[in-house]
Write a protein that holds these residues in place. Structure first.
Motif, PDB file in Angstrom:
ATOM      1  N   LYS A  88      -3.123  95.470  58.472  1.00 39.68           N
ATOM      2  CA  LYS A  88      -1.702  95.814  58.492  1.00 39.68           C
ATOM      3  C   LYS A  88      -0.856  94.547  58.502  1.00 39.68           C
ATOM      4  O   LYS A  88      -1.134  93.624  59.263  1.00 39.68           O
ATOM      5  CB  LYS A  88      -1.407  96.660  59.722  1.00 39.68           C
ATOM      6  CG  LYS A  88      -0.080  97.363  59.662  1.00 39.68           C
ATOM      7  CD  LYS A  88      -0.065  98.555  60.574  1.00 39.68           C
ATOM      8  CE  LYS A  88      -0.918  99.702  60.000  1.00 39.68           C
ATOM      9  NZ  LYS A  88      -0.969 100.856  60.855  1.00 39.68           N
TER      10      LYS A  88
ATOM     11  N   HIS B 173       9.122  94.422  55.530  1.00 44.11           N
ATOM     12  CA  HIS B 173       9.009  95.872  55.316  1.00 44.11           C
ATOM     13  C   HIS B 173       9.732  96.277  54.025  1.00 44.11           C
ATOM     14  O   HIS B 173       9.174  96.964  53.181  1.00 44.11           O
ATOM     15  CB  HIS B 173       9.596  96.635  56.507  1.00 44.11           C
ATOM     16  CG  HIS B 173       8.657  96.735  57.657  1.00 44.11           C
ATOM     17  ND1 HIS B 173       8.715  95.872  58.723  1.00 44.11           N
ATOM     18  CD2 HIS B 173       7.623  97.568  57.897  1.00 44.11           C
ATOM     19  CE1 HIS B 173       7.759  96.183  59.584  1.00 44.11           C
ATOM     20  NE2 HIS B 173       7.076  97.204  59.115  1.00 44.11           N
ATOM     21  N   ASP B 174      10.973  95.828  53.909  1.00 46.61           N
ATOM     22  CA  ASP B 174      11.744  96.183  52.719  1.00 46.61           C
ATOM     23  C   ASP B 174      11.176  95.505  51.479  1.00 46.61           C
ATOM     24  O   ASP B 174      11.168  96.081  50.385  1.00 46.61           O
ATOM     25  CB  ASP B 174      13.211  95.781  52.907  1.00 46.61           C
ATOM     26  CG  ASP B 174      13.936  96.733  53.858  1.00 46.61           C
ATOM     27  OD1 ASP B 174      13.340  97.783  54.182  1.00 46.61           O
ATOM     28  OD2 ASP B 174      15.059  96.427  54.275  1.00 46.61           O
TER      29      ASP B 174
ATOM     30  N   GLY C 187       8.035  99.812  49.656  1.00 44.50           N
ATOM     31  CA  GLY C 187       7.298 101.056  49.876  1.00 44.50           C
ATOM     32  C   GLY C 187       5.833 100.967  49.511  1.00 44.50           C
ATOM     33  O   GLY C 187       5.115 101.968  49.553  1.00 44.50           O
TER      34      GLY C 187
ATOM     35  N   VAL D 299       1.573  97.993  54.772  1.00 46.06           N
ATOM     36  CA  VAL D 299       2.785  97.771  55.567  1.00 46.06           C
ATOM     37  C   VAL D 299       3.008  98.977  56.457  1.00 46.06           C
ATOM     38  O   VAL D 299       3.082 100.106  55.981  1.00 46.06           O
ATOM     39  CB  VAL D 299       4.003  97.559  54.652  1.00 46.06           C
ATOM     40  CG1 VAL D 299       5.258  97.375  55.485  1.00 46.06           C
ATOM     41  CG2 VAL D 299       3.773  96.348  53.774  1.00 46.06           C
TER      42      VAL D 299
ATOM     43  N   SER E 256       4.919 101.530  58.879  1.00 44.23           N
ATOM     44  CA  SER E 256       6.265 102.071  58.710  1.00 44.23           C
ATOM     45  C   SER E 256       6.591 103.044  59.834  1.00 44.23           C
ATOM     46  O   SER E 256       5.717 103.740  60.347  1.00 44.23           O
ATOM     47  CB  SER E 256       6.393 102.787  57.362  1.00 44.23           C
ATOM     48  OG  SER E 256       5.529 103.890  57.318  1.00 44.23           O
TER      49      SER E 256
ATOM     50  N   GLY F 285       9.489 106.029  60.751  1.00 43.03           N
ATOM     51  CA  GLY F 285      10.579 106.843  60.215  1.00 43.03           C
ATOM     52  C   GLY F 285      11.470 107.331  61.347  1.00 43.03           C
ATOM     53  O   GLY F 285      11.048 107.451  62.493  1.00 43.03           O
TER      54      GLY F 285
ATOM     55  N   SER G  46       4.592 108.496  61.243  1.00 43.53           N
ATOM     56  CA  SER G  46       4.806 107.048  61.336  1.00 43.53           C
ATOM     57  C   SER G  46       3.561 106.412  61.947  1.00 43.53           C
ATOM     58  O   SER G  46       2.692 107.100  62.493  1.00 43.53           O
ATOM     59  CB  SER G  46       6.003 106.732  62.236  1.00 43.53           C
ATOM     60  OG  SER G  46       7.183 107.312  61.734  1.00 43.53           O
ATOM     61  N   ASP G  47       3.514 105.099  61.892  1.00 42.22           N
ATOM     62  CA  ASP G  47       2.428 104.404  62.588  1.00 42.22           C
ATOM     63  C   ASP G  47       2.547 104.624  64.090  1.00 42.22           C
ATOM     64  O   ASP G  47       3.664 104.743  64.612  1.00 42.22           O
ATOM     65  CB  ASP G  47       2.513 102.904  62.321  1.00 42.22           C
ATOM     66  CG  ASP G  47       2.076 102.563  60.911  1.00 42.22           C
ATOM     67  OD1 ASP G  47       1.713 103.495  60.169  1.00 42.22           O
ATOM     68  OD2 ASP G  47       2.088 101.377  60.563  1.00 42.22           O
TER      69      ASP G  47
END
Lengths: 215, 252
Positions: A78, A174-175, A179, B42, B44, B46, B101-102
């Motif tokens: 990650k 992140h951005d 996605g 990545v 994420s 929400g 979400s994670d």
């Protein structure tokens, strides 16, 4: 017998002899790539091979290989702002001494498969400072110079010191991932060490010629 | 005679070409290349679809949509609440993230800027933790006692700790496989205004919004599974705690 030949014939033979001599000399310079096998007089090229070796630290702080499982899947990693253990070394997997260089590139990969340079979203912790075994060539490649004063020659089966120990993501990664995910590309190249120069003095890796074309 | 000359020149030309070819060959170095790539996913988070239910703060309130797309909620807060010495002001910070979400470690930092600097602790508004879902981060909180004892907190860093693996570690808010949005529960439910506090102790309100009596809460959501340089059991929780402490320094 030569006395029976005409001047033209003598001239032709002399030219042919000179040409053959030149050919022999040039072949002589190729000797660095060949090996004689007396049994059947076959000539074969020496091999230059290189391998990237990746390791990571497990939860006990032990260094373990970072490798794919039997299905070819690498462990999920990650992206994060704290250090991610990723140890990169290069091994001479061939039979000839060689010089090596490596390149680290991070790209973001959008869900549609398109990729973009994401070098601004990652910090590589590389051992390429002063007195380090690697040196930043300023051309996108890190060159292995080693610590033994041999300019970076890597002997067969030998492995370099770590190029990188860890990395972490920076900024608004992140951005920037759009996605999707990130892909770390590790490229390594090797070139033969023999016959890089006429004498036996140490040749620094930055003066080496013959690197493969970079993509 | 002419044919012999042609043959002779032909042989010489062929030999010279061979020499040239050999010469070109000396520039072909033996080289090798290898390429591998590593994929980094990545994490994420929400925003929850709804705000938490005030009566059951670990569950969503289906009638209260999260139109602000927030992670941090204070469902009982009333804007511009009046402070009355000896009374309490409703304030119930609660953090939520969207199902799927994670998983995450959640922290809240409380910044207390209600009274003027130098005001004694007994005159400083405080709060007490609602339950054991939250714990103070050791060495990172301030109580209203001069020796920093007690459970009446005036400011500091707190960690979500419901069913944490160890006493001094944060707990995961498990959103990844949750059937519905998840919430931490409230850190506290009210701020107590000490009886000893009077209006001269309070920060004077000016046109500058920074010059107003405020108690501000900030949330820090850290994705689980990031060990950083921490090792051993619960390495990611230890790393989350370490990162949260660094973050808190920027909020103080």
């Amino acid at each position: 017998m030569l006395n029976n030949l005409s001047d033209n014939q003598k001239r032709t033979l002399a030219l042919a002899a000179i040409a053959l001599l030149a050919l022999a000399c040039m072949c002589g310079t190729l000797a660095f790539t060949v090996d004689m096998v007396p049994a059947n007089n076959v000539l074969s090229f020496g091999s230059v091979k290189v391998r990237v070796c990746e390791y990571t630290l497990n939860e006990r702080g032990e260094e373990i290989p970072f490798e794919a499982n039997e299905r070819g899947d690498y462990p999920d990693t990650k992206a994060g702002g704290s250090d991610i253990s990723r140890i990169v070394r290069v091994e001479n997997a061939g039979a000839q001494p060689e010089y090596v260089r490596a390149r680290l590139r991070m790209a973001s990969v959008a869900p549609d498969g398109s990729s973009a340079n994401a070098s601004g979203n990652v910090a590589f912790h590389v051992n390429a400072g002063e007195g380090s075994p690697w040196i930043d060539g300023g051309d996108g490649w890190y060159y292995y110079r080693g610590l033994d004063g041999r300019g970076g020659v890597l002997d067969p089966s030998a492995m370099t010191e770590s190029l990188m120990d860890s990395l972490h993501f920076v900024g608004d990664y992140h951005d920037a991932a759009r996605g999707g995910s990130y892909r770390l590309d590790i490229d390594v190249q090797a070139v033969q060490a023999k016959n890089q120069q006429a004498n036996d003095t140490v040749l620094d890796v930055l003066d080496v010629v013959g690197w493969p074309e970079a993509n | 005679m002419e044919n012999k000359k042609k043959k002779r020149y032909g042989i010489i030309a062929a030999l010279l070409l061979l020499v040239m070819a050999a010469g070109v060959g000396t520039y072909a170095w033996l080289t090798a290349q290898e390429h591998i790539d590593n994929v980094f996913t990545v994490g994420s988070f929400g925003h929850p679809e709804n705000k938490p239910d005030p009566t059951d703060p670990e569950k969503p309130d289906p009638d209260n949509p999260n139109t602000e797309k927030a992670y941090l909620f204070e469902t009982q807060w009333v804007a511009n609440s009046k402070m009355v010495p000896g009374a309490t002001v409703a304030k119930n910070p609660n953090v939520g993230i969207k199902a799927g979400s994670d998983d995450a470690y959640v922290f809240i930092y409380v910044k207390n800027a209600i009274v003027k600097p130098g005001t004694s602790l007994e005159k400083t508004p405080y709060f007490t933790l609602k339950n054991t879902n939250w714990k103070p981060v050791e060495g990172q909180v301030k109580t209203n006692q001069s020796d920093n004892s007690g459970n009446q907190y005036v400011s500091g860093l707190f960690m979500y700790s419901k069913n944490s693996a160890a006493e001094n570690l944060p707990a995961k808010l498990e959103a990844n496989k949750a059937a519905q949005d998840v919430y931490t529960d409230e850190l506290f439910t009210a701020v107590t205004i000490p009886s000893a506090m009077n209006n001269t102790d309070v920060v004077e309100t000016t046109t500058d919004p920074k010059q107003a009596p405020t108690m501000t809460v900030f949330a820090y959501i850290f994705g689980a599974g990031q060990n950083g340089t921490e090792q051993g059991e619960n390495a990611d929780a230890q790393n989350a705690l370490k990162q949260a402490k660094e973050w808190a320094k920027t909020q103080a």
